[in-house]
Design an enzyme around this catalytic site. Structure first.
Site, PDB file in Angstrom:
ATOM      1  N   SER A  25      -8.198 -47.628  18.499  1.00  0.00           N
ATOM      2  CA  SER A  25      -8.670 -48.771  17.704  1.00  0.00           C
ATOM      3  C   SER A  25      -9.678 -49.655  18.454  1.00  0.00           C
ATOM      4  O   SER A  25     -10.693 -50.058  17.853  1.00  0.00           O
ATOM      5  CB  SER A  25      -7.486 -49.617  17.233  1.00  0.00           C
ATOM      6  OG  SER A  25      -6.676 -48.848  16.389  1.00  0.00           O
ATOM      7  N   LYS A  74       5.686 -53.274  13.377  1.00  0.00           N
ATOM      8  CA  LYS A  74       5.179 -53.374  11.997  1.00  0.00           C
ATOM      9  C   LYS A  74       6.172 -54.044  11.045  1.00  0.00           C
ATOM     10  O   LYS A  74       5.770 -54.618  10.042  1.00  0.00           O
ATOM     11  CB  LYS A  74       4.804 -51.983  11.471  1.00  0.00           C
ATOM     12  CG  LYS A  74       3.529 -51.466  12.102  1.00  0.00           C
ATOM     13  CD  LYS A  74       3.096 -50.141  11.542  1.00  0.00           C
ATOM     14  CE  LYS A  74       1.814 -49.703  12.237  1.00  0.00           C
ATOM     15  NZ  LYS A  74       1.330 -48.416  11.809  1.00  0.00           N
ATOM     16  N   ASP A 110      -2.661 -49.350   6.330  1.00  0.00           N
ATOM     17  CA  ASP A 110      -2.233 -47.945   6.472  1.00  0.00           C
ATOM     18  C   ASP A 110      -2.020 -47.333   5.080  1.00  0.00           C
ATOM     19  O   ASP A 110      -2.274 -46.147   4.869  1.00  0.00           O
ATOM     20  CB  ASP A 110      -0.896 -47.843   7.225  1.00  0.00           C
ATOM     21  CG  ASP A 110      -1.038 -48.074   8.719  1.00  0.00           C
ATOM     22  OD1 ASP A 110      -2.143 -47.899   9.242  1.00  0.00           O
ATOM     23  OD2 ASP A 110      -0.020 -48.435   9.358  1.00  0.00           O
ATOM     24  N   ALA A 135      11.291 -42.514   9.190  1.00  0.00           N
ATOM     25  CA  ALA A 135      11.652 -43.649   8.325  1.00  0.00           C
ATOM     26  C   ALA A 135      11.232 -44.967   8.974  1.00  0.00           C
ATOM     27  O   ALA A 135      11.862 -45.997   8.778  1.00  0.00           O
ATOM     28  CB  ALA A 135      13.160 -43.632   8.064  1.00  0.00           C
ATOM     29  N   GLY A 137       7.699 -47.548  10.342  1.00  0.00           N
ATOM     30  CA  GLY A 137       6.597 -48.290   9.718  1.00  0.00           C
ATOM     31  C   GLY A 137       5.598 -47.377   9.013  1.00  0.00           C
ATOM     32  O   GLY A 137       5.139 -47.677   7.902  1.00  0.00           O
ATOM     33  N   ALA A 138       5.267 -46.255   9.652  1.00  0.00           N
ATOM     34  CA  ALA A 138       4.277 -45.343   9.052  1.00  0.00           C
ATOM     35  C   ALA A 138       4.847 -44.714   7.776  1.00  0.00           C
ATOM     36  O   ALA A 138       4.131 -44.558   6.778  1.00  0.00           O
ATOM     37  CB  ALA A 138       3.894 -44.262  10.063  1.00  0.00           C
ATOM     38  N   THR A 160      17.801 -40.517  12.420  1.00  0.00           N
ATOM     39  CA  THR A 160      18.912 -41.434  12.137  1.00  0.00           C
ATOM     40  C   THR A 160      19.019 -41.536  10.620  1.00  0.00           C
ATOM     41  O   THR A 160      18.228 -42.231   9.973  1.00  0.00           O
ATOM     42  CB  THR A 160      18.633 -42.829  12.753  1.00  0.00           C
ATOM     43  OG1 THR A 160      18.224 -42.646  14.101  1.00  0.00           O
ATOM     44  CG2 THR A 160      19.825 -43.751  12.653  1.00  0.00           C
ATOM     45  N   TYR A 235      -2.811 -38.112  15.625  1.00  0.00           N
ATOM     46  CA  TYR A 235      -4.189 -37.599  15.751  1.00  0.00           C
ATOM     47  C   TYR A 235      -4.531 -37.261  17.204  1.00  0.00           C
ATOM     48  O   TYR A 235      -5.649 -36.868  17.502  1.00  0.00           O
ATOM     49  CB  TYR A 235      -5.200 -38.609  15.186  1.00  0.00           C
ATOM     50  CG  TYR A 235      -5.008 -40.003  15.734  1.00  0.00           C
ATOM     51  CD1 TYR A 235      -5.517 -40.362  16.966  1.00  0.00           C
ATOM     52  CD2 TYR A 235      -4.279 -40.936  15.019  1.00  0.00           C
ATOM     53  CE1 TYR A 235      -5.304 -41.623  17.482  1.00  0.00           C
ATOM     54  CE2 TYR A 235      -4.060 -42.205  15.518  1.00  0.00           C
ATOM     55  CZ  TYR A 235      -4.586 -42.536  16.754  1.00  0.00           C
ATOM     56  OH  TYR A 235      -4.357 -43.784  17.265  1.00  0.00           O
ATOM     57  N   GLN A 263      -7.845 -46.951   7.611  1.00  0.00           N
ATOM     58  CA  GLN A 263      -7.098 -48.210   7.779  1.00  0.00           C
ATOM     59  C   GLN A 263      -7.890 -49.175   8.653  1.00  0.00           C
ATOM     60  O   GLN A 263      -7.918 -50.376   8.389  1.00  0.00           O
ATOM     61  CB  GLN A 263      -5.656 -47.979   8.298  1.00  0.00           C
ATOM     62  CG  GLN A 263      -5.481 -47.398   9.686  1.00  0.00           C
ATOM     63  CD  GLN A 263      -5.734 -48.371  10.838  1.00  0.00           C
ATOM     64  OE1 GLN A 263      -5.557 -49.570  10.682  1.00  0.00           O
ATOM     65  NE2 GLN A 263      -6.177 -47.859  11.972  1.00  0.00           N
TER      66      GLN A 263
HETATM   67  P1  NAP Z   1       8.317 -46.202  14.235  1.00  0.00           P
HETATM   68  O1  NAP Z   1       8.376 -47.330  13.289  1.00  0.00           O
HETATM   69  O2  NAP Z   1       8.798 -46.371  15.613  1.00  0.00           O
HETATM   70  O3  NAP Z   1       9.109 -44.964  13.546  1.00  0.00           O
HETATM   71  C1  NAP Z   1       9.195 -43.729  14.176  1.00  0.00           C
HETATM   72  C2  NAP Z   1      10.003 -42.759  13.307  1.00  0.00           C
HETATM   73  O4  NAP Z   1       9.974 -41.475  13.926  1.00  0.00           O
HETATM   74  C3  NAP Z   1      11.472 -43.144  13.140  1.00  0.00           C
HETATM   75  O5  NAP Z   1      11.905 -42.744  11.871  1.00  0.00           O
HETATM   76  C4  NAP Z   1      12.159 -42.317  14.224  1.00  0.00           C
HETATM   77  O6  NAP Z   1      13.488 -41.937  13.883  1.00  0.00           O
HETATM   78  C5  NAP Z   1      11.311 -41.052  14.238  1.00  0.00           C
HETATM   79  N1  NAP Z   1      11.314 -40.452  15.570  1.00  0.00           N
HETATM   80  C6  NAP Z   1      10.868 -40.989  16.719  1.00  0.00           C
HETATM   81  N2  NAP Z   1      11.005 -40.120  17.731  1.00  0.00           N
HETATM   82  C7  NAP Z   1      11.587 -39.017  17.221  1.00  0.00           C
HETATM   83  C8  NAP Z   1      12.012 -37.778  17.770  1.00  0.00           C
HETATM   84  N3  NAP Z   1      11.867 -37.499  19.089  1.00  0.00           N
HETATM   85  N4  NAP Z   1      12.572 -36.860  16.952  1.00  0.00           N
HETATM   86  C9  NAP Z   1      12.721 -37.124  15.628  1.00  0.00           C
HETATM   87  N5  NAP Z   1      12.351 -38.283  15.039  1.00  0.00           N
HETATM   88  C10 NAP Z   1      11.786 -39.220  15.827  1.00  0.00           C
HETATM   89  O7  NAP Z   1       6.808 -45.657  14.364  1.00  0.00           O
HETATM   90  P2  NAP Z   1       5.670 -45.660  13.231  1.00  0.00           P
HETATM   91  O8  NAP Z   1       4.927 -46.941  13.265  1.00  0.00           O
HETATM   92  O9  NAP Z   1       6.284 -45.205  11.978  1.00  0.00           O
HETATM   93  O10 NAP Z   1       4.650 -44.554  13.808  1.00  0.00           O
HETATM   94  C11 NAP Z   1       5.043 -43.198  13.877  1.00  0.00           C
HETATM   95  C12 NAP Z   1       3.856 -42.305  14.244  1.00  0.00           C
HETATM   96  O11 NAP Z   1       2.846 -42.388  13.251  1.00  0.00           O
HETATM   97  C13 NAP Z   1       3.200 -42.637  15.569  1.00  0.00           C
HETATM   98  O12 NAP Z   1       2.905 -41.445  16.242  1.00  0.00           O
HETATM   99  C14 NAP Z   1       1.907 -43.330  15.168  1.00  0.00           C
HETATM  100  O13 NAP Z   1       0.888 -43.144  16.119  1.00  0.00           O
HETATM  101  C15 NAP Z   1       1.584 -42.595  13.863  1.00  0.00           C
HETATM  102  N6  NAP Z   1       0.756 -43.421  12.978  1.00  0.00           N
HETATM  103  C16 NAP Z   1      -0.505 -42.987  12.703  1.00  0.00           C
HETATM  104  C17 NAP Z   1      -1.304 -43.723  11.859  1.00  0.00           C
HETATM  105  C18 NAP Z   1      -2.693 -43.234  11.558  1.00  0.00           C
HETATM  106  O14 NAP Z   1      -3.519 -44.053  11.175  1.00  0.00           O
HETATM  107  N7  NAP Z   1      -2.962 -41.972  11.676  1.00  0.00           N
HETATM  108  C19 NAP Z   1      -0.846 -44.903  11.286  1.00  0.00           C
HETATM  109  C20 NAP Z   1       0.461 -45.308  11.589  1.00  0.00           C
HETATM  110  C21 NAP Z   1       1.247 -44.569  12.451  1.00  0.00           C
HETATM  111  P3  NAP Z   1      14.761 -42.898  14.090  1.00  0.00           P
HETATM  112  O15 NAP Z   1      14.859 -43.727  12.824  1.00  0.00           O
HETATM  113  O16 NAP Z   1      15.884 -41.966  14.269  1.00  0.00           O
HETATM  114  O17 NAP Z   1      14.474 -43.742  15.314  1.00  0.00           O
END
Ligand code: NAP
Length: 302
Positions: A25, A74, A110, A135, A137-138, A160, A235, A263
């Site tokens: 970013s 988030k 997003d 489950a 923020g994304a 979870t 990415y 985004q």
């Molecule tokens: P977050 O709020 O921390 O949520 C992460 C999710 O992934 C939770 O549901 C978590 O499960 C699960 N998780 C984490 N580690 C895991 C593992 N080793 N095995 C299985 N499940 C796992 O993160 P977020 O904001 O949603 O972001 C998630 C990803 O999306 C990141 O890699 C981020 O870079 C990417 N993203 C990309 C964009 C884009 O513009 N391309 C935008 C937003 C996010 P639990 O509930 O069990 O903890």
């Protein structure tokens, strides 16, 4: 080329998160500011969870005009904001903040980013079935976008299972047109639902550079097939293991770069009321990913 000299009028923006070493970013926004001749900078704003409230107070006091929000803030930023856009409200997550004279409004670009990526894929997703893995923020943003695009059936699969259940319940309460279901990452639970999905979106960080999840696939890819569109929001790298496996099985694939660019474009427009050069942003993002890859390889060799 004229040089940029920050002064007391320079507008401040940034990315608020916990660990930001791999973010693209700052490259996008700072290049956008320079290309459009805007007196603004975009900084990395790293803070620990226990300091979040104090940190946000400092950003207000210093006069930051706005910032993006990333993992893991988030959702936890919500209590510190004064108002929300309808998409931030619908998704229950905020990735962009606008500071108007100390009043903070939360947005979720997003949702817009993912919606535009899906629209560009050329696939009509109306009345189709989707599986969202994760489950956090994304996932919230992805589900809010899928609702906007009138998908019929959305199943959330998560490590979870309680978090998946909570999310399914939340969206079910607000949206009567869609079916929301959930299950755990146990193969026997998700096998059939994954096979039956038209769209699979991996919103977990599994497969991303850094930590020890790079070469992993969050689900058993056996259930992916040629009639599906499989999107990984990660990415870096551009083609994660789940995308390689999906491609091998004939599925259409997409990485997280288009969502990232769209985004960022929407946040940039919110803050500056100007449109950044999107084509150039793709080049910058791809170059930045290559640099990240190089650094990762060097770190592995050490
Ligand atoms: P977050 O709020 O921390 O949520 C992460 C999710 O992934 C939770 O549901 C978590 O499960 C699960 N998780 C984490 N580690 C895991 C593992 N080793 N095995 C299985 N499940 C796992 O993160 P977020 O904001 O949603 O972001 C998630 C990803 O999306 C990141 O890699 C981020 O870079 C990417 N993203 C990309 C964009 C884009 O513009 N391309 C935008 C937003 C996010 P639990 O509930 O069990 O903890």
């Amino acid at each position: 080329m004229s040089i940029f000299i920050p002064d007391s009028e320079t507008k401040l923006y940034g990315l608020l998160g916990k660990t930001l070493s791999h973010s693209i970013s700052p490259s996008l926004h700072n290049n956008g500011f320079r290309d459009l001749g805007l007196n603004a900078v975009y900084l990395m704003l790293e803070t620990k969870e226990k300091n979040l409230e104090e940190y946000i107070d400092s950003l207000k006091m210093i006069g930051f005009s706005g910032w993006n929000v990333t993992i893991p803030y988030k959702e936890s930023i919500i209590p510190y904001l004064n108002g929300f856009s309808s998409l931030a409200r619908a998704s229950g997550a905020v990735n962009t903040v606008l500071n108007r004279r100390g009043r903070l409004t939360g947005y979720n670009t997003d949702v817009i980013g993912f919606q535009r990526q899906l629209e560009e894929s050329g696939i009509n997703v109306k009345d189709k079935r989707a599986v969202v893995i994760g489950a956090g923020g994304a996932a919230r943003a992805v589900i809010a976008a899928l609702i906007q695009l009138s998908l019929a059936d959305i199943t959330i699969i998560n490590r979870t299972v309680e978090n998946a259940e909570e999310l399914a319940k939340l969206f079910r309460e607000e949206n009567s047109e869609q079916n929301f279901d959930f299950c755990s990452l146990e193969e026997q639970e998700y096998a059939e639902v994954l096979k039956a999905a038209d769209l699979v979106v991996d919103t977990t960080p599994v497969g991303m550079y850094s930590n020890n999840i790079k070469n992993k696939v969050v689900i058993n890819p056996e259930y992916l097939h040629e009639d599906q569109l499989v999107i990984d929001l990660v990415y870096n790298p551009l083609k994660t293991e789940i995308l390689k496996e999906a491609e091998k099985r004939g599925a259409q694939i997409g990485n997280g770069l288009p969502t990232l660019i769209y985004q960022a474009e929407a946040s940039f427009k919110l803050w500056t009321k100007e449109m950044p050069p999107k084509k150039k942003w793709y080049q910058i993002a791809e170059e930045a990913v290559e640099i990240i890859e190089q650094k990762e390889l060097e770190a592995e060799e050490e």
